[in-house]
Design an enzyme around this catalytic site. Structure first.
Site, PDB file in Angstrom:
ATOM      1  N   LYS A  72       0.738  -0.789  -0.284  1.00  0.00           N
ATOM      2  CA  LYS A  72      -0.314  -0.128   0.043  1.00  0.00           C
ATOM      3  C   LYS A  72       0.530   1.603  -0.102  1.00  0.00           C
ATOM      4  O   LYS A  72       1.110   2.094  -0.482  1.00  0.00           O
ATOM      5  CB  LYS A  72      -0.777  -0.202   1.920  1.00  0.00           C
ATOM      6  CG  LYS A  72      -1.481  -0.920   0.786  1.00  0.00           C
ATOM      7  CD  LYS A  72      -2.644  -0.913   2.486  1.00  0.00           C
ATOM      8  CE  LYS A  72      -3.978  -1.761   2.414  1.00  0.00           C
ATOM      9  NZ  LYS A  72      -4.610  -2.553   3.503  1.00  0.00           N
ATOM     10  N   GLN A 120      -4.112  -1.429   9.530  1.00  0.00           N
ATOM     11  CA  GLN A 120      -4.242  -2.826   9.040  1.00  0.00           C
ATOM     12  C   GLN A 120      -4.249  -4.250  10.062  1.00  0.00           C
ATOM     13  O   GLN A 120      -4.488  -4.342  11.337  1.00  0.00           O
ATOM     14  CB  GLN A 120      -2.660  -3.056   8.735  1.00  0.00           C
ATOM     15  CG  GLN A 120      -2.516  -4.468   7.743  1.00  0.00           C
ATOM     16  CD  GLN A 120      -4.092  -4.299   6.795  1.00  0.00           C
ATOM     17  OE1 GLN A 120      -3.201  -3.279   5.762  1.00  0.00           O
ATOM     18  NE2 GLN A 120      -4.052  -5.364   5.854  1.00  0.00           N
ATOM     19  N   ASP A 168     -10.800   3.293   4.670  1.00  0.00           N
ATOM     20  CA  ASP A 168     -10.923   1.367   4.599  1.00  0.00           C
ATOM     21  C   ASP A 168     -12.443   1.695   4.621  1.00  0.00           C
ATOM     22  O   ASP A 168     -13.217   0.543   4.684  1.00  0.00           O
ATOM     23  CB  ASP A 168     -10.302   1.230   6.234  1.00  0.00           C
ATOM     24  CG  ASP A 168      -9.363   0.365   5.901  1.00  0.00           C
ATOM     25  OD1 ASP A 168      -8.962  -0.354   4.435  1.00  0.00           O
ATOM     26  OD2 ASP A 168      -8.359   0.483   5.984  1.00  0.00           O
TER      27      ASP A 168
HETATM   28  N1  GUN Z   1      -7.044  -6.276   6.627  1.00  0.00           N
HETATM   29  C1  GUN Z   1      -7.628  -7.063   5.466  1.00  0.00           C
HETATM   30  N2  GUN Z   1      -8.660  -6.662   4.171  1.00  0.00           N
HETATM   31  C2  GUN Z   1      -8.102  -5.103   4.630  1.00  0.00           C
HETATM   32  C3  GUN Z   1      -8.086  -4.212   4.268  1.00  0.00           C
HETATM   33  O1  GUN Z   1      -8.910  -3.388   3.278  1.00  0.00           O
HETATM   34  N3  GUN Z   1      -8.534  -2.895   5.271  1.00  0.00           N
HETATM   35  C4  GUN Z   1      -7.828  -3.264   6.853  1.00  0.00           C
HETATM   36  N4  GUN Z   1      -7.003  -1.604   7.438  1.00  0.00           N
HETATM   37  N5  GUN Z   1      -6.611  -3.965   7.407  1.00  0.00           N
HETATM   38  C5  GUN Z   1      -7.107  -5.209   6.193  1.00  0.00           C
END
Ligand code: GUN
Length: 293
Positions: free
Chosen positions: A53, A97, A120
């Site tokens: 990311k 995350q 998110d």
């Molecule tokens: N863990 C798995 N997918 C995601 C996501 O899209 N965002 C976040 N913050 N954690 C994740």
């Protein structure tokens, strides 16, 4: 005829090109979009995702920071950090995350993120807005799946979409988003989960089957309707002593078995994953629009 393999990487690249113009335009006005990712603990998959990311942000001209915590910060330490980021004018998007290590409450963390920076789309305010069809931020993976379907020539409108998995990050929000009465969605949705009896009776009547259970290669060719579109959300690590890393990545779909039967399929890797990142970037640009105008 064997399945068409949907190239998520290429479609995501197209979206990033669209976003680049917006980022460049902000930068030319002295506004540098900024995203912070908070990574807690040593989960190796989370570390890889967060790095991917951050790299994608940098490539697009978005300022990116990764804040790392050891395995066991207190809940209040984590929340203090989120609140500090809420107040930073140079940071437009915040993501923590998931999953968090045991003992930390993900819901409480989501609750503390400023909804205007919640790229998110996990804050209850943003989930509520999604539910009633007045969205601000939509969660990146479901949004990426819907974009992938539409941009690959497999629009879900009027189709029977069967979703396997009711998790907060993918299955449940995706069911809501696909059922909205709007262009690019408007599907008939069935949400299957671990309590579903006779799963095959549902998978066999799906025009579009979304596999988000996290069970390696569970869906085989004998479980699908010929010509169905398969979206594989699984990113499972399975032991592979022959490979350098000692494991390989595989989806929830048994690719070789569905390939001769399905109409189209997303690969793992290179399907949903790149779309999730593209939609996070898109949400970050949206966050700038909301905060700066
Ligand atoms: N863990 C798995 N997918 C995601 C996501 O899209 N965002 C976040 N913050 N954690 C994740």
């Amino acid at each position: 005829m064997p399945a068409t393999v949907i190239d998520g990487k290429k479609i995501a690249e197209g979206i990033r090109t669209e976003l680049k113009g917006k980022v460049d335009s902000y930068r030319s006005k002295g506004i540098i979009p900024g995203l912070v990712a908070v990574l807690v603990g040593e989960n190796p998959a989370s570390r890889i995702y967060v790095n991917m990311k951050a790299k994608a942000c940098q490539k697009l001209g978005i300022h990116s920071e990764v804040i790392k915590f050891p395995e066991d910060p207190s809940q209040s330490e984590l929340i203090d950090k989120v609140e500090e980021l809420n107040h930073r004018g140079d940071i437009h998007g915040i993501l923590v995350q998931f999953p968090l290590p045991k003992g930390l409450d993900e819901f409480e963390v989501n609750l503390k993120i400023d909804p205007a920076k919640d790229v998110d789309g996990f804050h209850p305010e943003n989930i509520g807005r999604m539910l009633i069809g007045k969205p601000t931020f939509l969660p990146a993976t479901p949004l990426g799946i819907i974009e992938l379907l539409n941009r690959s020539g497999n629009p879900p409108e009027g189709k029977h979409v069967v979703i396997l998995g009711r998790g907060n990050i993918v299955g449940r929000p995706l069911a809501v988003m696909l059922a909205q009465k709007q262009k690019g969605a408007n599907a008939t949705v069935t949400l299957c989960h671990t309590g579903t009896q006779d799963l095959s009776s549902f998978t066999k009547i799906a025009d579009i089957l979304i596999c988000a259970m996290g069970v390696p290669e569970m869906i085989g060719g004998d479980m699908i309707k010929p010509g169905a579109v398969l979206v594989d959300v699984g990113t499972n690590r399975v032991p592979d002593p022959g490979s350098e890393k000692g494991y390989r990545l595989t989806g929830d779909v048994d690719f070789d078995s569905i390939y001769p039967v399905a109409g189209a399929v997303t690969p793992v890797p290179g399907g949903v994953g790149p779309m999730t990142i593209a939609m996070l970037l898109s949400n970050t640009v949206k966050a700038v629009e909301i905060q700066v105008g």
